[in-house]
Design a protein around this motif. Structure first.
Motif, PDB file in Angstrom:
ATOM      1  N   LEU A  18      -4.895   4.095  -3.660  1.00 18.57           N
ATOM      2  CA  LEU A  18      -5.045   3.824  -2.230  1.00 18.57           C
ATOM      3  C   LEU A  18      -6.493   4.032  -1.790  1.00 18.57           C
ATOM      4  O   LEU A  18      -7.026   3.290  -0.956  1.00 18.57           O
ATOM      5  N   PHE A  39       0.830  -1.214   0.000  1.00 20.83           N
ATOM      6  CA  PHE A  39       0.000   0.000   0.000  1.00 20.83           C
ATOM      7  C   PHE A  39       0.861   1.260   0.000  1.00 20.83           C
ATOM      8  O   PHE A  39       0.465   2.288  -0.544  1.00 20.83           O
ATOM      9  N   SER A  40       2.033   1.188   0.605  1.00 23.48           N
ATOM     10  CA  SER A  40       2.884   2.382   0.686  1.00 23.48           C
ATOM     11  C   SER A  40       3.383   2.822  -0.691  1.00 23.48           C
ATOM     12  O   SER A  40       3.786   3.971  -0.879  1.00 23.48           O
ATOM     13  N   TYR A  64       2.764  10.218  -4.814  1.00 26.02           N
ATOM     14  CA  TYR A  64       2.038   9.327  -3.911  1.00 26.02           C
ATOM     15  C   TYR A  64       1.129  10.068  -2.935  1.00 26.02           C
ATOM     16  O   TYR A  64       0.343   9.447  -2.249  1.00 26.02           O
ATOM     17  N   LEU A  80       1.444   2.671  -3.441  1.00 33.18           N
ATOM     18  CA  LEU A  80       0.307   3.075  -4.269  1.00 33.18           C
ATOM     19  C   LEU A  80       0.136   4.588  -4.256  1.00 33.18           C
ATOM     20  O   LEU A  80       0.393   5.252  -3.249  1.00 33.18           O
ATOM     21  N   TYR A 138      -2.312   8.079  -4.550  1.00 34.16           N
ATOM     22  CA  TYR A 138      -3.458   8.438  -3.716  1.00 34.16           C
ATOM     23  C   TYR A 138      -4.751   7.818  -4.222  1.00 34.16           C
ATOM     24  O   TYR A 138      -5.538   7.261  -3.449  1.00 34.16           O
ATOM     25  N   CYS A 161      -8.393   0.930  -2.721  1.00 38.23           N
ATOM     26  CA  CYS A 161      -8.161  -0.137  -1.752  1.00 38.23           C
ATOM     27  C   CYS A 161      -8.935   0.110  -0.457  1.00 38.23           C
ATOM     28  O   CYS A 161      -9.362  -0.822   0.227  1.00 38.23           O
ATOM     29  N   TYR A 162      -9.122   1.367  -0.136  1.00 39.71           N
ATOM     30  CA  TYR A 162      -9.837   1.761   1.076  1.00 39.71           C
ATOM     31  C   TYR A 162     -11.255   1.195   1.075  1.00 39.71           C
ATOM     32  O   TYR A 162     -11.833   0.908   2.130  1.00 39.71           O
ATOM     33  N   ALA A 220      -5.100   1.269   4.739  1.00 44.59           N
ATOM     34  CA  ALA A 220      -5.113   2.395   3.798  1.00 44.59           C
ATOM     35  C   ALA A 220      -5.283   3.715   4.531  1.00 44.59           C
ATOM     36  O   ALA A 220      -4.629   4.712   4.199  1.00 44.59           O
TER      37      ALA A 220
END
Length: 415
Positions: free
Chosen positions: A52, A44-45, A103, A47, A49, A55-56, A66
């Motif tokens: 992310l 995730f780090s 990011y 990905l 914005y 994914c949230y 996330a």
């Protein structure tokens, strides 16, 4: 003939090869990622914005990870491109950038370039990160949007006599060289809206035109101005529309006389030609009577013959008269005629460590002092002892000076 001169540079993007994975029966990819700590956090780090945020929404356990990473993304990001110090006549360009470039939660971008060292119609030869022989040729705007600028954000290019920023990765011995390109990307600041626009202060319908960019319920907290010539009295026509006279000392103002400006992505008017009377504005706005965790300050340091000790003393004076929050960035406009101005960058970093400084030289500096003015306590009779307003604007155009603008947001820093 159009000057097509450019330069070569290595891409900063890692190209991940396509890998085919054959799914097994009853295999749950999300559960597999969660089973090996901290694999999900690591993935995730990397990905951006938008990914992310996607994914949230997948599942609750992903949302928790996330959300943790998203909270770290509300910081500014930056890049710098400068000449390498080598003995050969052909000096390769080096790109350095913050870890969160592309990011974080970007709202807008400001990019400075030295018009003597690069043209917008120049071609940049981009070398693949892994293989130098894998090349692609791009114009400057194409290179910026494919390599450095986050997608779908508004950004501007400001052409100036010299780019002189200071970021943590730059060594002291490289400061004097100046950069070819420097960029700063600002995140979405809570309860603060940013806007970019060109306008002509001499137009009679100026107020009506600005209403299309600034709502009647909004007030300007910080104003950055860039023009191609000294505007003298006409600049005050613009200030009268943007900033009430009795509120001038509470609005940070900075900028300069430069070569030119261009805006890109959603804010570029189709085929509009700007005249020499046009001024480019970047404004930070908030709703009137709304409290925010945002402050903006500006400071004018006069004189071209200040010693290092004297300039540092001015910086310390500025620091004592402002407040700092957890996130800050600064802008610097310096007179291009100053001879020993490079040391100012190092001194700023000394007084304001870890604050990115986006800087340029200009052929005229714009700004005034805006310092911290806390609300005064009541005098016992229920009436505040308000300071009398001066019904005129401070002097806004200068020479042989350095203008600093600092914006800061988030929780207050404890000393």
């Amino acid at each position: 003939m159009t000057d097509q001169k450019g330069f070569c540079i290595r891409s900063i993007k890692l190209k991940v090869p396509n890998i085919e994975v054959t799914p097994l029966e009853n295999f749950d990819f999300s559960e597999a990622l969660e089973s090996v700590y901290p694999l999900l956090d690591i993935i995730f780090s990397f990905l951006n914005y938008n990914d992310l945020r996607t994914c949230y929404e997948v599942k609750m356990t992903w949302r928790e990870v996330a959300q943790r990473i998203l909270e770290k993304r509300n910081k500014s990001s930056w890049f710098t491109c400068y000449n390498a110090k080598v003995s050969s006549t052909v000096k390769p360009k080096i790109i350095r950038h913050s870890d969160n470039l592309n990011y974080n939660n970007v709202d807008m971008g400001i990019i400075l370039y030295d018009f003597r060292r690069i043209k917008l119609n120049s071609y940049i030869c981009v070398h693949n990160f892994y293989h130098d022989m894998d090349l692609s040729r791009k114009t400057v705007p194409e290179y910026l949007e494919e390599e450095l600028v986050p997608q779908n954000i508004n950004y501007c290019l400001i052409s100036c006599p010299k780019v002189v920023s200071y970021f943590d990765v730059i060594k002291k011995e490289d400061v004097g060289c100046g950069s070819v390109l420097d960029g700063l990307f600002l995140p979405k600041i809570p309860k603060i809206r940013t806007a970019m626009f060109h306008c002509n202060p001499l137009k009679k319908d100026l107020r009506k035109y600005l209403e299309s960019h600034i709502k009647s319920t909004e007030e300007v907290k910080c104003l950055l101005l860039f023009c191609t010539k000294n505007l003298n009295k006409s600049i005050y026509n613009l200030l009268k529309v943007l900033i009430p006279e009795n509120n001038a000392s509470s609005v940070a103002v900075g900028g300069g006389v430069i070569r030119g400006t261009k805006t890109f992505q959603q804010i570029t008017p189709a085929k509009r030609v700007f005249s020499s009377n046009d001024t480019f504005c970047i404004v930070f706005l908030q709703e009137q009577c709304t409290r925010t965790d945002f402050n903006a300050f500006s400071f004018v340091i006069f004189g071209d013959d200040l010693s290092k000790e004297e300039f540092e003393e001015e910086l310390l004076k500025f620091k004592k008269q402002i407040i700092l929050r957890t996130n800050s960035v600064a802008f610097r406009v310096c007179c291009s005629a100053k001879i020993y101005s490079e040391e100012e960058l190092v001194l700023f970093n000394k007084v304001f460590p870890n604050i990115p400084l986006l800087g340029m030289n200009a052929d005229g500096e714009i700004g005034w002092n805006c310092l911290y003015m806390p609300e005064k306590a009541d005098d016992g009779d229920g009436e505040s002892e308000a300071k009398k307003a001066k019904h005129k604007y401070p002097k806004v155009q200068h020479q042989w000076s350095t203008i600093l603008v600092l914006i800061t947001w988030g929780p207050l820093l404890t000393k």
